[in-house]
Design an enzyme around this catalytic site. Structure first.
Site, PDB file in Angstrom:
ATOM      1  N   GLY A 105     -24.402 -14.518  -5.922  1.00 42.64           N
ATOM      2  CA  GLY A 105     -25.011 -13.206  -6.147  1.00 42.64           C
ATOM      3  C   GLY A 105     -25.215 -12.378  -4.894  1.00 42.64           C
ATOM      4  N   HIS A 106     -24.510 -12.723  -3.799  1.00 38.63           N
ATOM      5  CA  HIS A 106     -24.718 -12.024  -2.529  1.00 38.63           C
ATOM      6  C   HIS A 106     -23.720 -10.904  -2.286  1.00 38.63           C
ATOM      7  CE1 HIS A 106     -27.879 -14.415  -0.413  1.00 38.63           C
ATOM      8  NE2 HIS A 106     -27.542 -15.293  -1.340  1.00 38.63           N
ATOM      9  N   HIS A 176     -17.812 -16.658  -0.703  1.00 36.52           N
ATOM     10  CA  HIS A 176     -17.770 -16.834   0.751  1.00 36.52           C
ATOM     11  C   HIS A 176     -16.429 -17.400   1.208  1.00 36.52           C
ATOM     12  CE1 HIS A 176     -19.522 -17.326   4.720  1.00 36.52           C
ATOM     13  NE2 HIS A 176     -19.159 -18.601   4.743  1.00 36.52           N
ATOM     14  N   TYR A 466     -18.381  -8.615   3.831  1.00 37.72           N
ATOM     15  CA  TYR A 466     -19.463  -7.642   4.003  1.00 37.72           C
ATOM     16  C   TYR A 466     -19.078  -6.398   3.193  1.00 37.72           C
ATOM     17  CZ  TYR A 466     -21.005 -10.592   7.924  1.00 37.72           C
ATOM     18  OH  TYR A 466     -21.428 -11.643   8.716  1.00 37.72           O
TER      19      TYR A 466
END
Length: 541
Positions: A105-106, A176, A466
């Site tokens: 969830g990032h 990631h 990012y």
């Protein structure tokens, strides 16, 4: 004869009814598929479930996005096995419902849990098994695991094995790894993607593929190209790396009054060239000084895996004596303890704190990224300080993460992640807030504009993990075109973007897996094919 207004009204109502029927049919399809496998219980959550809201919000990390999104998922699927993912793909494809895949969830722009069109979330949190093989130093890791769980499991198995991935323990493995995976040991051991040796992927046809069956192109694409463009990655097999039983960390903070400007300036000349066993990151923020004035604090945070304290002190004296590192700054610990140190846990915290999954801690935030290929002059740094002092203290932060070492020895085209030789460091911009969102968004965008002369050019590159929709986005209605996507695509992937488009066109020609920054299909390929002017080399080059 009906007026144009009435005709248009009928058109809108017909489309609304069609969409509602489509959504209902989709949910009925899901229920039917899951009942056939006797797995409906605690797998499908719809707005009618009492726990739906809590499950949705548990991993929706960015309040900025939750508050502005009009759509909520038609359902949240928490699969326990691959067949439940296959069933979800089947129904979503049949009724043209978007799939969002959520691991930790990032995602900075919430592309794993929000959409502007009807969608379903596949939450991978139940698929988080980790299997370590110490005979060949490998691990199979399901993508619902978080980094903390991975680190903990490795440490319970060996005191000299590690993996090269991020410092935030609640970040999910799925996103990631598939976007790159920078680490405090990347200068020695590369990125996460550089150490992936196999994977399990479920494609748009519901087929379960491993490295052999998916082929070289798809295996290449999911290692840095963003896995959710091509399918749902269920697990990665990785090569673990070796670290000493004792590593050394330090965190030395300096303010402007302690020559922070000159220190950051000098750091740029040594950070990518120093011994690859040493990684020194710089964290920059505006703080209140002891005299109650605003000042800039530069924190030099480092990990050394190349020997003892004496070796580190000698290395620093030879390369960066200006920092004034002394023996009392150096802390010896195990690699697993260093993961706690860099995550900001209090000294003495038990390592099982790494198992704590994301909870109810939410922020409004915005992040951006840049790559630097030439040192920023002191006057350029001073301009950054002015920007940081314009914001509330401790709200914004810049991270300078060093490259060089092994990162510079790998070809730009080895994986889709292209940021290799020639990059001194990466910049991560971040600002959080509680009120007045537009002011803070304007601030970070203005800072990003100010940085233009000091960062990479043609293209101005960015790190996919990012996530930043300011650099470009797709129309995720399904008709994204190459030109539209290339605006952001070349910034994240450079020339690898073209190969990613070719892979996407081959493995997901209907563009089923899509979002605002997914790889597009080369529609012109099909035009050329139907026109009879296609040969095997006529994909985009």
């Amino acid at each position: 004869m009906k007026s144009p207004c009435i005709t248009f009204l009928f058109f809108l109502l017909a489309n609304l009814c069609s969409a509602q029927n489509n959504n209902t049919d989709f949910l009925e399809c899901l229920t039917s598929q899951f009942q056939a496998s006797d797995s409906t219980q605690n797998v499908i959550y719809t707005p009618q479930n009492s726990s739906y809201s809590s499950i949705f919000q548990a991993l929706a990390r960015n309040l900025r996005l939750i508050s502005t999104s009009k759509e909520r998922p038609l359902a949240i699927i928490t699969p326990n096995n691959e067949s439940e993912i296959q069933a979800t793909i089947h129904c979503a494809k049949k009724y043209d419902i978007l799939i969002r895949v959520r691991s930790g969830g990032h995602d900075y722009e919430g592309l794993s849990y929000i959409s502007q069109t009807p969608f379903v979330i596949v939450d991978m949190g139940n698929l988080r098994s980790i299997s370590i093989d110490t005979d060949d130093n490998t691990a199979w890791i399901q993508t619902g695991a978080i980094l903390g769980e991975l680190y903990y499991t490795i440490a319970k198995t060996s005191t000299t094995l590690a993996f090269t991935a991020g410092v935030c323990p609640t970040v999910g493995v799925g996103g990631h790894f598939s976007g790159g995976g920078y680490s405090m040991i990347s200068r020695k051991h590369g990125l996460a993607v550089d150490n992936i040796i196999d994977a399990i992927v479920i494609n748009a046809n519901g087929e379960i593929l491993d490295r052999n069956s998916m082929g070289d192109d798809l295996f290449w694409a999911i290692r840095g190209g963003g896995g959710t463009s091509f399918g749902i990655v269920v697990a990665f097999k990785v090569k673990l790396v070796t670290v000493p039983e004792t590593v050394i960390v330090f965190n030395v903070a300096r303010t402007l009054e302690q020559n922070a400007t000159q220190l950051v300036h000098k750091w740029q000349y040594i950070s990518d060239k120093i011994d690859e066993n040493l990684s020194i990151r710089v964290f920059l923020k505006s703080v209140i000084s002891r005299s109650s004035n605003r000042t800039i604090q530069a924190s030099f945070t480092a990990l050394f895996i190349g020997g003892g304290v004496g070796d580190l002190l000698q290395l620093m004296e030879e390369n960066f004596p200006e920092l004034g590192l002394v023996e009392r700054d150096c802390i010896e610990m195990s690699w697993i303890e260093s993961t706690l140190f860099f995550a900001g846990f209090p000294n003495g915290s038990p390592i099982n704190i790494l198992l704590k999954r994301p909870g109810d801690s939410y922020n409004n935030f915005k992040g951006k990224s840049d790559y630097v290929r030439e040192p920023i002059p002191e006057h350029g740094l001073e301009g950054i300080w002015k920007y940081l002092n314009e914001e509330d203290e401790n709200r914004p932060e810049l991270q300078f993460s060093p490259y060089g070492g092994k990162l510079s020895t790998i070809s730009e085209s080895e994986t889709p992640f292209p940021h290799r030789s020639g990059n001194i460091f990466m910049i991560h911009y971040d600002v959080v807030w509680s009120t007045d969102a537009q002011r803070h968004l304007n601030w970070i965008r203005s800072l990003y504009s100010y940085m233009t002369p000091f960062v990479s050019k043609s293209p101005r590159t960015a790190y996919l993990n990012y996530r930043d929709l300011d650099i470009g986005s797709n129309n995720n209605e399904g008709n994204t075109n190459y030109i539209q996507a290339s605006v952001w695509g070349f910034k994240c992937f450079k020339n690898n973007f073209n190969r990613l488009v070719r892979v996407k066109t081959k493995v997901d020609p209907s563009n089923f897996f899509r979002n605002e920054q997914s790889i597009p299909v080369d529609v012109s390929y099909y035009i050329r094919k139907n026109s009879g002017i296609l040969n095997k080399e006529s994909f985009i080059v």
